[in-house]
Design a protein around this motif. Structure first.
Motif, PDB file in Angstrom:
ATOM      1  N   LEU A 356      -1.931   4.674   9.069  1.00 12.86           N
ATOM      2  CA  LEU A 356      -2.128   3.932   7.954  1.00 12.86           C
ATOM      3  C   LEU A 356      -0.632   3.144   7.734  1.00 12.86           C
ATOM      4  CD1 LEU A 356      -3.122   3.599   5.042  1.00 12.86           C
ATOM      5  CD2 LEU A 356      -2.190   5.911   4.559  1.00 12.86           C
ATOM      6  N   VAL A 357       0.207   3.724   8.156  1.00 15.87           N
ATOM      7  CA  VAL A 357       1.661   3.343   7.992  1.00 15.87           C
ATOM      8  C   VAL A 357       1.789   1.913   9.002  1.00 15.87           C
ATOM      9  CG1 VAL A 357       4.206   3.760   8.594  1.00 15.87           C
ATOM     10  CG2 VAL A 357       2.719   5.625   7.650  1.00 15.87           C
ATOM     11  N   LYS A 358       1.255   1.798  10.031  1.00 21.05           N
ATOM     12  CA  LYS A 358       1.153   0.808  10.892  1.00 21.05           C
ATOM     13  C   LYS A 358       0.436  -0.582   9.979  1.00 21.05           C
ATOM     14  CE  LYS A 358       1.367   2.648  15.356  1.00 21.05           C
ATOM     15  NZ  LYS A 358       0.614   2.733  16.720  1.00 21.05           N
ATOM     16  N   GLN A 359      -0.583  -0.144   9.462  1.00 16.24           N
ATOM     17  CA  GLN A 359      -1.390  -1.192   8.517  1.00 16.24           C
ATOM     18  C   GLN A 359      -0.450  -1.724   7.611  1.00 16.24           C
ATOM     19  OE1 GLN A 359      -4.502  -2.500   9.491  1.00 16.24           O
ATOM     20  NE2 GLN A 359      -4.112  -3.756   7.523  1.00 16.24           N
ATOM     21  N   LYS A 360       0.140  -0.508   6.891  1.00 13.53           N
ATOM     22  CA  LYS A 360       0.829  -1.008   5.830  1.00 13.53           C
ATOM     23  C   LYS A 360       1.888  -1.968   6.118  1.00 13.53           C
ATOM     24  CE  LYS A 360      -1.330   1.041   2.685  1.00 13.53           C
ATOM     25  NZ  LYS A 360      -2.244   0.314   1.728  1.00 13.53           N
ATOM     26  N   PHE A 361       2.614  -1.500   7.475  1.00 17.36           N
ATOM     27  CA  PHE A 361       3.674  -2.499   8.044  1.00 17.36           C
ATOM     28  C   PHE A 361       2.996  -4.037   8.238  1.00 17.36           C
ATOM     29  CE2 PHE A 361       6.343   1.228   8.989  1.00 17.36           C
ATOM     30  CZ  PHE A 361       7.519   0.606   8.545  1.00 17.36           C
ATOM     31  N   ASP A 363       0.477  -5.450   6.693  1.00 15.71           N
ATOM     32  CA  ASP A 363       0.361  -6.139   5.635  1.00 15.71           C
ATOM     33  C   ASP A 363       1.901  -6.542   4.832  1.00 15.71           C
ATOM     34  OD1 ASP A 363      -2.047  -5.346   5.620  1.00 15.71           O
ATOM     35  OD2 ASP A 363      -2.233  -3.728   4.318  1.00 15.71           O
ATOM     36  N   LEU A 364       2.575  -5.618   4.975  1.00 19.27           N
ATOM     37  CA  LEU A 364       4.023  -6.147   4.652  1.00 19.27           C
ATOM     38  C   LEU A 364       4.765  -7.505   5.270  1.00 19.27           C
ATOM     39  CD1 LEU A 364       6.683  -5.182   2.829  1.00 19.27           C
ATOM     40  CD2 LEU A 364       7.404  -3.771   4.774  1.00 19.27           C
ATOM     41  N   SER A 365       4.438  -7.387   6.692  1.00 25.30           N
ATOM     42  CA  SER A 365       4.911  -8.626   7.366  1.00 25.30           C
ATOM     43  C   SER A 365       4.319 -10.065   6.745  1.00 25.30           C
ATOM     44  CB  SER A 365       4.753  -8.415   8.830  1.00 25.30           C
ATOM     45  OG  SER A 365       4.957  -7.380   9.459  1.00 25.30           O
ATOM     46  N   VAL A 366       2.888  -9.735   6.461  1.00 27.26           N
ATOM     47  CA  VAL A 366       2.273 -10.985   5.756  1.00 27.26           C
ATOM     48  C   VAL A 366       2.848 -11.176   4.415  1.00 27.26           C
ATOM     49  CG1 VAL A 366       0.052 -11.732   5.057  1.00 27.26           C
ATOM     50  CG2 VAL A 366      -0.006 -10.376   7.131  1.00 27.26           C
ATOM     51  N   ILE A 367       3.044 -10.354   3.846  1.00 29.44           N
ATOM     52  CA  ILE A 367       3.782 -10.368   2.509  1.00 29.44           C
ATOM     53  C   ILE A 367       4.895 -11.122   2.383  1.00 29.44           C
ATOM     54  CG2 ILE A 367       4.489  -9.168   0.357  1.00 29.44           C
ATOM     55  CD1 ILE A 367       2.315  -7.361   0.756  1.00 29.44           C
TER      56      ILE A 367
END
Length: 449
Positions: A356-361, A363-367
């Motif tokens: 879940l943390v990798k997915q959030k990372f 998403d954070l890169s895209v943002i």
């Protein structure tokens, strides 16, 4: 000669022999005898020696002190008496005598017997042993039941008036002797009871024979006294006379005067007692005030008043100790919470959601890229706006205006905007687009209105 002497008795031996005969004879152990007292001389507090005689004979008599003290009358010379005793022989004189155990006047034996029987009956019923009422110490009204004439009523009135003149004394004239006396006494007792306001009742009569005092031995009188609610003082006869009325009454007085003294206090003594009690009360309160003053001074000199801070020193020390315990408790509680937090962190790390943390990372890169693009666009736009503003500001710059031949003048570092700011001969500085010079005012013109 010696043989003949053995046949003779001594006087002592003969006397002892006769004495034993008297003592062993059953008929002489208890003799009922009547006679007249002779050779009587009262010996106070001692044995009594006298004779009993009739018209033809006389016998010596002895009455020992305990038996004589039980007599209800005083023997007199020539008095006819009935005696009960035993016959004995006095060895020293060889005379025989009667040792008297009981004696009563002749002719009244039946009355004495009736009196003893009545005493026994009333005693068995509890009239003698019943709780007695207390005589009031300070009576207001006293009823006196006695004969209206004679020394008795005068003695009572005189004594009470002398001792306690403030009491109200009411005399109930009553027959105290004769066949009708008992009914009269009962009637007077009931009249006093019906009034209901007397504090004490005195029943009194002077001395006399057993026949004279007999009304006070009758059952009706005894029961009337026993049933009375008013405390009764009985004074009947002389000191040696004791009637049934005396035994039933609440208090027996030896004489009417004694009855009066028992019924009231001595006013002068009571006044002295009041003064003494008053003095004791004043002294008691003075001692109490002194003790209280000492206690007050002791309290005022105590540290509570002289050094009141000492009263709180213990509490302050206790507060410090409590504060220290509280701090330690809080530290222990914080340490406990930290330990629990570490445990929770360890448990959390054990359940770390890595995916879940990798997915959030991601998403954070895209943002972040989108944010970078937006920032670049925003900075470019703001740069253009800034360049336009600089250009517009440059157009309005005074340097641009002075480049076209304009200048400005100053005096003492201040820009001159009005001719009023300068005077003739003043030195001013003129600033040009390039360079400046100093000038002197030789003429000025003010703007015309």
């Amino acid at each position: 000669m010696n043989k003949l002497s053995d046949d003779y008795l001594t006087v002592t031996a003969l006397t002892r022999y006769i004495k034993r005969k008297f003592e062993r004879d059953p008929y002489l152990e208890r003799i009922y005898l009547t006679g007249e007292i002779s050779n009587f001389r009262n010996r106070p507090n001692a044995h009594q020696y006298f004779s009993l005689k009739d018209d033809h004979a006389k016998i010596s008599a002895i009455m020992f002190k305990p038996a004589f003290q039980k007599l209800k009358f005083t023997p007199e010379e020539g008095m006819k008496v009935l005696v009960i005793g035993r016959i004995s022989l006095y060895e020293a004189s060889g005379n025989y005598q009667i040792t008297i155990e009981h004696m009563e006047p002749d002719g009244v034996g039946a009355l004495y017997q009736a009196l003893e029987e009545m005493k026994k009956k009333l005693k068995n019923e509890g009239l003698f042993d019943a709780p007695k009422q207390l005589i009031p110490t300070f009576p207001k009204r006293i009823a006196v039941i006695t004969s209206p004439s004679g020394a008795v009523v005068r003695d009572i009135m005189t004594t009470i008036k002398r001792r306690f003149p403030i009491v109200q004394l009411v005399i109930y004239p009553t027959l105290v002797q004769g066949n009708k006396a008992a009914d009269a006494i009962v009637s007077s007792i009931r009249m006093v009871e019906e009034k209901g306001y007397f504090d004490t009742m005195i029943i009194a009569r002077g001395g006399g024979s057993i026949e004279d005092l007999w009304p006070f031995n009758e059952e009706k009188v005894a029961r009337a006294i026993f049933e009375a609610q008013t405390p009764i003082i009985s004074s009947v006869g002389h000191e040696t006379d004791t009637t049934i009325a005396d035994l039933v009454a609440d208090v027996r007085a030896a004489t009417p005067t004694a009855a009066a003294e028992l019924s009231v206090p001595l006013l002068s003594d009571e006044l002295i007692k009041i003064d003494q009690l008053k003095l004791r009360l004043v002294q008691s309160y003075a001692r109490k005030v002194e003790v209280l003053n000492q206690r007050l001074n002791s309290h005022l000199s105590s540290y509570i008043f002289s050094q009141p801070q000492r009263l709180y020193e213990g509490y302050a020390q206790k507060l410090d100790l409590s504060s220290e315990r509280l701090v330690r408790a809080m530290e222990e509680k914080n340490q406990q919470l930290k330990n629990e937090l570490n445990v929770q962190m360890l448990q959390l790390n054990a359940q770390n959601p890595t995916q879940l943390v990798k997915q959030k990372f991601s998403d954070l890169s895209v943002i972040n890229r989108q944010l970078t693009t937006q920032m670049e666009w925003y900075m470019e736009n703001q740069t253009k706006r800034f360049q336009y503003a600089v250009q517009s500001l440059d157009y309005l710059s005074p340097l641009k205006i002075m480049n076209r031949g304009y200048s400005y003048a100053t005096k003492d570092g201040k820009v001159i905007k009005d001719s009023k700011q300068i005077e003739l001969e003043d030195k001013i500085h003129v600033h040009l687009h390039k360079g400046n010079f100093e000038a002197k005012v030789i003429k000025k013109e003010e703007e015309s209105k």
